[in-house]
Motif scaffolding. Sequence first.
Motif, PDB file in Angstrom:
ATOM      1  N   GLU A  37     -31.585 -23.856   5.686  1.00 23.94           N
ATOM      2  CA  GLU A  37     -31.652 -24.764   6.837  1.00 23.94           C
ATOM      3  C   GLU A  37     -31.736 -26.218   6.396  1.00 23.94           C
ATOM      4  OE1 GLU A  37     -34.501 -23.720   9.850  1.00 23.94           O
ATOM      5  OE2 GLU A  37     -34.070 -21.586   9.593  1.00 23.94           O
ATOM      6  N   PHE A  38     -32.462 -26.471   5.309  1.00 23.58           N
ATOM      7  CA  PHE A  38     -32.575 -27.821   4.771  1.00 23.58           C
ATOM      8  C   PHE A  38     -31.201 -28.329   4.329  1.00 23.58           C
ATOM      9  CE2 PHE A  38     -33.379 -30.653   1.089  1.00 23.58           C
ATOM     10  CZ  PHE A  38     -34.092 -31.648   1.737  1.00 23.58           C
ATOM     11  N   ILE A  39     -30.475 -27.516   3.591  1.00 24.07           N
ATOM     12  CA  ILE A  39     -29.139 -27.911   3.120  1.00 24.07           C
ATOM     13  C   ILE A  39     -28.192 -28.123   4.294  1.00 24.07           C
ATOM     14  CG2 ILE A  39     -27.114 -27.083   1.845  1.00 24.07           C
ATOM     15  CD1 ILE A  39     -29.134 -25.784  -0.140  1.00 24.07           C
ATOM     16  N   MET A  40     -28.261 -27.254   5.290  1.00 21.94           N
ATOM     17  CA  MET A  40     -27.402 -27.393   6.470  1.00 21.94           C
ATOM     18  C   MET A  40     -27.694 -28.697   7.200  1.00 21.94           C
ATOM     19  SD  MET A  40     -26.820 -24.797   9.699  1.00 21.94           S
ATOM     20  CE  MET A  40     -26.677 -23.428   8.566  1.00 21.94           C
ATOM     21  N   ALA A  41     -28.968 -29.024   7.363  1.00 22.88           N
ATOM     22  CA  ALA A  41     -29.347 -30.275   8.029  1.00 22.88           C
ATOM     23  C   ALA A  41     -28.858 -31.479   7.214  1.00 22.88           C
ATOM     24  CB  ALA A  41     -30.854 -30.342   8.221  1.00 22.88           C
ATOM     25  N   GLN A  42     -28.951 -31.399   5.888  1.00 24.53           N
ATOM     26  CA  GLN A  42     -28.452 -32.480   5.043  1.00 24.53           C
ATOM     27  C   GLN A  42     -26.949 -32.647   5.219  1.00 24.53           C
ATOM     28  OE1 GLN A  42     -30.010 -31.277   1.106  1.00 24.53           O
ATOM     29  NE2 GLN A  42     -31.013 -33.282   1.090  1.00 24.53           N
ATOM     30  N   GLN A  43     -26.220 -31.555   5.228  1.00 26.73           N
ATOM     31  CA  GLN A  43     -24.767 -31.611   5.377  1.00 26.73           C
ATOM     32  C   GLN A  43     -24.346 -32.166   6.730  1.00 26.73           C
ATOM     33  OE1 GLN A  43     -23.715 -27.552   4.430  1.00 26.73           O
ATOM     34  NE2 GLN A  43     -23.613 -27.978   2.227  1.00 26.73           N
ATOM     35  N   LYS A  44     -25.182 -31.969   7.738  1.00 22.81           N
ATOM     36  CA  LYS A  44     -24.903 -32.517   9.069  1.00 22.81           C
ATOM     37  C   LYS A  44     -25.266 -33.999   9.165  1.00 22.81           C
ATOM     38  CE  LYS A  44     -25.386 -28.240  11.677  1.00 22.81           C
ATOM     39  NZ  LYS A  44     -26.164 -27.501  12.696  1.00 22.81           N
ATOM     40  N   GLY A  45     -25.876 -34.535   8.103  1.00 18.30           N
ATOM     41  CA  GLY A  45     -26.231 -35.946   8.088  1.00 18.30           C
ATOM     42  C   GLY A  45     -27.495 -36.284   8.856  1.00 18.30           C
ATOM     43  N   LYS A  46     -28.335 -35.300   9.098  1.00 16.04           N
ATOM     44  CA  LYS A  46     -29.565 -35.541   9.856  1.00 16.04           C
ATOM     45  C   LYS A  46     -30.568 -36.359   9.051  1.00 16.04           C
ATOM     46  CE  LYS A  46     -29.787 -31.743  13.056  1.00 16.04           C
ATOM     47  NZ  LYS A  46     -30.745 -30.925  13.772  1.00 16.04           N
ATOM     48  N   THR A  47     -31.444 -37.019   9.769  1.00 15.21           N
ATOM     49  CA  THR A  47     -32.617 -37.624   9.149  1.00 15.21           C
ATOM     50  C   THR A  47     -33.664 -36.527   9.035  1.00 15.21           C
ATOM     51  OG1 THR A  47     -32.132 -39.786  10.080  1.00 15.21           O
ATOM     52  CG2 THR A  47     -34.407 -39.380   9.385  1.00 15.21           C
TER      53      THR A  47
END
Length: 133
Positions: A37-47
């Motif tokens: 989930e952390f990697i997915m959020a990073q790939q989506k460009g989230k803060t």
Amino acid sequence: MTRLFLLIAAIGAIVVGVMQLNAQAKIAGWQTYDEAEFIMAQQKGKTIIVDVYADWCPTCRAQAPILEELRQEQASGDVLFIKVDFDDEKAFLQAHRVPRQSTVLVFNGTREVVRSIAETNRARLRGIVLGAF
């Protein structure tokens, strides 16, 4: 003697269970660290705001209400708040070179933009985290 041992073991199990429930209650509203989930959020460009904590850490306990205040303020935004258990998530600590508990990291996508270690002053910690947005 056996009954006494069983009684002590039962009391110990109850105490451990209560401690685990308390630990889970402390992070209510936060997402516990999950690598995928952390990697997915990073790939989506989230803060992403990461709180590296330990239940036994007094500095972490001092930071907790300040970080919770920030989480509640940003609840409607596109900000992900993650708790990383210092005692359990050694791979995360190594990957991000986190030397100790009471570390707060802010990521914009895959890039770490802010790091704060052991800051407990409300105004400074808020300024550090909010300055990363």
